[in-house]
Design a protein around this motif. Structure first.
Motif, short mmCIF file in Angstrom:
data_model
loop_
_atom_site.label_atom_id
_atom_site.label_comp_id
_atom_site.label_asym_id
_atom_site.label_seq_id
_atom_site.Cartn_x
_atom_site.Cartn_y
_atom_site.Cartn_z
N MET A 1 0.87 -1.32 -0.08
CA MET A 1 -0.13 0.02 0.28
C MET A 1 0.93 1.33 0.02
O MET A 1 1.93 1.31 0.67
CB MET A 1 -0.80 0.00 1.31
CG MET A 1 -2.02 1.02 1.31
SD MET A 1 -3.15 0.95 2.66
CE MET A 1 -3.95 -0.55 2.33
N THR A 2 0.75 2.17 -0.92
CA THR A 2 1.46 3.38 -0.92
C THR A 2 1.17 4.32 0.10
O THR A 2 -0.01 4.29 0.65
CB THR A 2 1.20 4.13 -2.47
OG1 THR A 2 -0.05 4.50 -2.54
CG2 THR A 2 1.67 3.04 -3.32
N ARG B 1 -8.78 -1.45 6.50
CA ARG B 1 -8.29 -0.71 5.16
C ARG B 1 -6.77 -1.12 5.14
O ARG B 1 -6.37 -1.11 4.27
CB ARG B 1 -8.63 0.56 5.16
CG ARG B 1 -10.04 1.06 5.10
CD ARG B 1 -10.35 2.56 5.32
NE ARG B 1 -9.50 3.22 4.28
CZ ARG B 1 -9.42 4.77 4.04
NH1 ARG B 1 -9.73 5.33 5.19
NH2 ARG B 1 -8.57 5.08 3.25
N SER C 1 0.57 7.43 0.10
CA SER C 1 -0.71 8.13 -0.01
C SER C 1 -1.82 7.80 0.33
O SER C 1 -2.98 8.45 0.56
CB SER C 1 -0.70 8.80 -1.42
OG SER C 1 -0.72 7.91 -2.37
N LEU C 2 -1.96 6.13 0.32
CA LEU C 2 -3.35 5.68 0.37
C LEU C 2 -3.45 4.99 1.86
O LEU C 2 -4.70 4.47 1.93
CB LEU C 2 -3.52 4.43 -0.74
CG LEU C 2 -3.41 4.73 -2.19
CD1 LEU C 2 -3.56 3.70 -3.16
CD2 LEU C 2 -4.55 5.82 -2.25
N ARG C 3 -2.60 5.40 2.39
CA ARG C 3 -2.79 4.76 4.05
C ARG C 3 -3.64 5.68 4.77
O ARG C 3 -3.59 6.75 4.77
CB ARG C 3 -1.35 4.59 4.68
CG ARG C 3 -0.49 3.54 3.90
CD ARG C 3 0.68 3.33 4.73
NE ARG C 3 1.84 2.47 4.04
CZ ARG C 3 2.52 1.63 4.43
NH1 ARG C 3 2.61 1.42 5.61
NH2 ARG C 3 3.42 1.04 3.69
#
Length: 301
Positions: free
Chosen positions: A1-2, A155, A4-6
């Motif tokens: 997971m990058t 998530r 920015s998406l965490r």
């Protein structure tokens, strides 16, 4: 997971959760074992180590536990929430007053072990359907008081969040339909009541009811307790209805999102995902997730 998406957690929410947990654990007299056996001047450095393979979640809550007990304790995260870890891997290091480190240990580990367990279990579910277009999503079946952080953990594991509460989306279930007088009347009433940003989901338990639901045009249809064969048929019906609607009425009509629910576990989710549904909801990833074994080991006392 990058990066920015965490997902992120509110610091205010973290502090409230951790403070309440510390109050529960320290009680009225504090950590009497540590007070009795360790002098107030003693210092210690300890590592938080994963005992098994998994995915970490809850480091901000662990850090808050040590900070709220003693702001002078230094907490150094060696990995980030959402990172995979191996057995024996150090995930954080704490140093400072020994009493403070040991008094905060259990609360820090409780949050880490539980949330890392949710993330790790979610990642297993997500891996089973990675070759499909479906996503695993959590439900409102969460431990009281921990819903927001459990959904955060979901998530991090590659899952999706369903509604957070009764106030942020409309989910019309069988009892709502029975009392309101039918599928169409329930959806139309919900549409009249809801704001334009509120999604409307309708639960159906059969294909005939689904066909009726499609004419009412909810945003999402929840296919409850249907087997793979029924789910595949439901996907086909939904696709055909959308194509006919677009051809005959309006080009901007969106296809209804389909969510499968019921009898979802690590053994069944692959077959469900391969039917073509969009989402697969399950309480297993929050209510049945085993904890990830994490321990605190003093390395310098």
């Amino acid at each position: 997971m990058t990066k920015s998406l965490r997902p992120q957690l509110s610091p205010l929410m973290i502090e409230d959760l951790v403070r309440n947990a510390l109050l529960e654990d320290l009680g009225r007299a504090g950590d009497i074992t540590t007070y009795a056996t360790i002098g107030s001047e003693k210092t210690a450095t300890a590592e938080l180590n994963s005992r098994e393979q998994g995915v970490v979640a809850g480091l901000p809550l662990a850090e808050a536990a040590f900070r709220l007990v003693d702001p002078s304790v230094r907490f150094e995260a060696l990995v980030r929430d959402g990172d995979a870890v191996s057995p024996g891997q150090a995930i954080a290091r704490v140093s400072g007053n020994a009493r403070s480190v040991l008094s905060a240990e259990r609360v820090a580990l409780n949050f880490l072990m539980h949330l890392s367990g949710v993330t790790s279990y979610t990642a297993r579910f997500a891996a089973e359907i990675a070759h499909t277009n479906a996503r695993v999503t959590c439900t409102r079946k969460t431990l009281p008081g921990l819903r927001a952080v459990e959904k955060y953990a979901v998530r991090l594991g590659g899952g999706s969040n369903h509604r957070f509460g009764l106030d942020d989306a409309i989910l019309i279930k069988d009892n709502h339909i029975a009392v309101s007088g039918g599928v169409a009347s329930a959806v139309h009433a919900a549409r009249a009541y809801a704001g334009h940003l509120v999604k409307i989901e309708l639960e159906v338990d059969g294909l005939d009811q689904m066909r009726e639901a499609l004419t009412a045009r909810p945003d999402v249809i929840l296919l409850d307790n249907m087997g793979p064969d029924q789910l595949r048929e439901a996907v086909a019906i939904n696709r055909q209805h959308h194509e006919l609607t677009v051809e005959g009425y309006a080009s901007d009509v969106r296809r209804v999102v389909l969510e499968a629910s019921g009898n979802v576990n690590i053994q069944t989710i692959r077959a469900i995902g391969e039917t073509g549904v969009d989402y697969i909801s399950t309480s297993k990833i929050t209510m049945a997730a085993p904890t990830l074994d994490i321990g605190l080991d003093v390395v310098i006392g």
